[in-house]
Motif scaffolding. Structure first.
Motif, short mmCIF file in Angstrom:
data_model
loop_
_atom_site.label_atom_id
_atom_site.label_comp_id
_atom_site.label_asym_id
_atom_site.label_seq_id
_atom_site.Cartn_x
_atom_site.Cartn_y
_atom_site.Cartn_z
N ALA A 1 -2.49 -5.98 1.74
CA ALA A 1 -3.24 -7.35 2.45
C ALA A 1 -1.94 -8.47 2.33
CB ALA A 1 -4.31 -7.95 1.86
N ALA A 2 -1.24 -8.63 0.87
CA ALA A 2 -0.47 -9.54 0.57
C ALA A 2 1.03 -8.92 0.88
CB ALA A 2 -0.64 -9.83 -0.81
N ASP A 3 1.18 -7.82 1.04
CA ASP A 3 2.54 -7.03 1.66
C ASP A 3 3.50 -7.30 0.36
OD1 ASP A 3 4.32 -5.71 3.27
OD2 ASP A 3 5.04 -7.52 4.02
N HIS A 4 3.00 -6.89 -0.81
CA HIS A 4 3.96 -7.13 -1.80
C HIS A 4 3.58 -5.86 -2.97
CE1 HIS A 4 1.56 -9.05 -4.65
NE2 HIS A 4 1.35 -9.91 -3.74
N VAL A 5 4.63 -5.52 -3.95
CA VAL A 5 4.39 -4.52 -5.17
C VAL A 5 3.77 -5.38 -6.08
CG1 VAL A 5 5.59 -3.21 -6.82
CG2 VAL A 5 6.43 -3.34 -4.41
N VAL A 6 2.76 -4.82 -6.58
CA VAL A 6 2.09 -5.41 -7.78
C VAL A 6 2.05 -4.38 -9.07
CG1 VAL A 6 0.58 -6.75 -6.51
CG2 VAL A 6 -0.04 -4.32 -7.13
N ALA A 7 2.38 -5.19 -10.25
CA ALA A 7 2.80 -4.36 -11.42
C ALA A 7 1.38 -4.25 -12.36
CB ALA A 7 3.93 -4.83 -12.09
N ALA A 8 0.38 -5.12 -12.16
CA ALA A 8 -0.69 -5.35 -12.81
C ALA A 8 -1.48 -3.90 -13.03
CB ALA A 8 -1.69 -6.44 -12.22
N GLY A 9 -1.73 -3.53 -14.08
CA GLY A 9 -2.49 -2.23 -14.21
C GLY A 9 -1.45 -1.20 -14.29
N ALA A 10 -0.28 -1.47 -14.34
CA ALA A 10 0.89 -0.37 -14.43
C ALA A 10 0.92 0.16 -15.80
CB ALA A 10 2.12 -0.73 -13.89
N PRO A 11 1.05 1.61 -16.11
CA PRO A 11 1.32 2.11 -17.33
C PRO A 11 2.35 1.38 -18.06
CG PRO A 11 1.47 3.57 -15.63
CD PRO A 11 1.37 2.47 -14.72
N THR A 12 2.29 1.33 -19.50
CA THR A 12 3.27 0.67 -20.29
C THR A 12 3.85 1.80 -20.91
OG1 THR A 12 1.62 0.11 -21.89
CG2 THR A 12 2.31 -1.51 -20.35
N HIS A 13 4.96 1.60 -21.43
CA HIS A 13 5.64 2.61 -22.37
C HIS A 13 4.86 2.56 -23.77
CE1 HIS A 13 8.84 3.44 -19.68
NE2 HIS A 13 9.20 2.14 -19.39
N PRO A 14 4.92 3.61 -24.24
CA PRO A 14 4.33 3.89 -25.78
C PRO A 14 5.01 3.23 -26.80
CG PRO A 14 4.90 6.07 -25.09
CD PRO A 14 5.17 5.13 -23.76
N LEU A 15 4.59 2.56 -27.74
CA LEU A 15 5.35 1.86 -28.76
C LEU A 15 5.54 2.90 -30.07
CD1 LEU A 15 4.26 -1.85 -28.27
CD2 LEU A 15 6.52 -0.65 -27.54
N PHE A 16 6.37 3.50 -30.37
CA PHE A 16 6.46 4.37 -31.46
C PHE A 16 7.57 3.83 -32.75
CE2 PHE A 16 6.30 7.42 -28.14
CZ PHE A 16 5.13 8.07 -28.66
N PRO A 17 7.21 4.00 -33.91
CA PRO A 17 7.88 3.33 -35.01
C PRO A 17 9.39 4.10 -35.00
CG PRO A 17 6.35 4.79 -35.88
CD PRO A 17 6.04 4.81 -34.41
N ALA A 18 10.36 3.49 -35.33
CA ALA A 18 11.65 4.02 -35.68
C ALA A 18 11.37 5.23 -36.55
CB ALA A 18 12.65 3.03 -36.22
N PRO A 19 12.24 6.43 -36.37
CA PRO A 19 13.23 6.73 -35.23
C PRO A 19 12.54 7.21 -33.88
CG PRO A 19 13.01 8.61 -36.58
CD PRO A 19 12.21 7.60 -37.24
#
Length: 54
Positions: A6-24
């Motif tokens: 309807a708005a003719d654009h890409v939306v990032a809301a709800g997109a998966p995020t990268h998992p955050l792991f401890p180093a290393p």
């Protein structure tokens, strides 16, 4: 990512995020395995000679 037709654009809301792991484990992973049988609730990631159970 999604597309709002309807708005003719890409939306990032709800997109998966990268998992955050401890180093290393935060980059350059060597592999990952799903646990089996008694360990089926876990996943394992490997980097160098180390592993992290998730």
């Amino acid at each position: 990512m999604g597309y709002d037709w309807a708005a003719d654009h890409v939306v990032a809301a709800g997109a998966p995020t990268h998992p955050l792991f401890p180093a290393p484990f935060d980059r350059d992973l060597d592999g990952a395995l799903l646990g089996q049988q008694a360990f089926s609730d876990f996943e394992y990631v490997f980097q160098g000679g180390n592993y992290q159970r998730i």
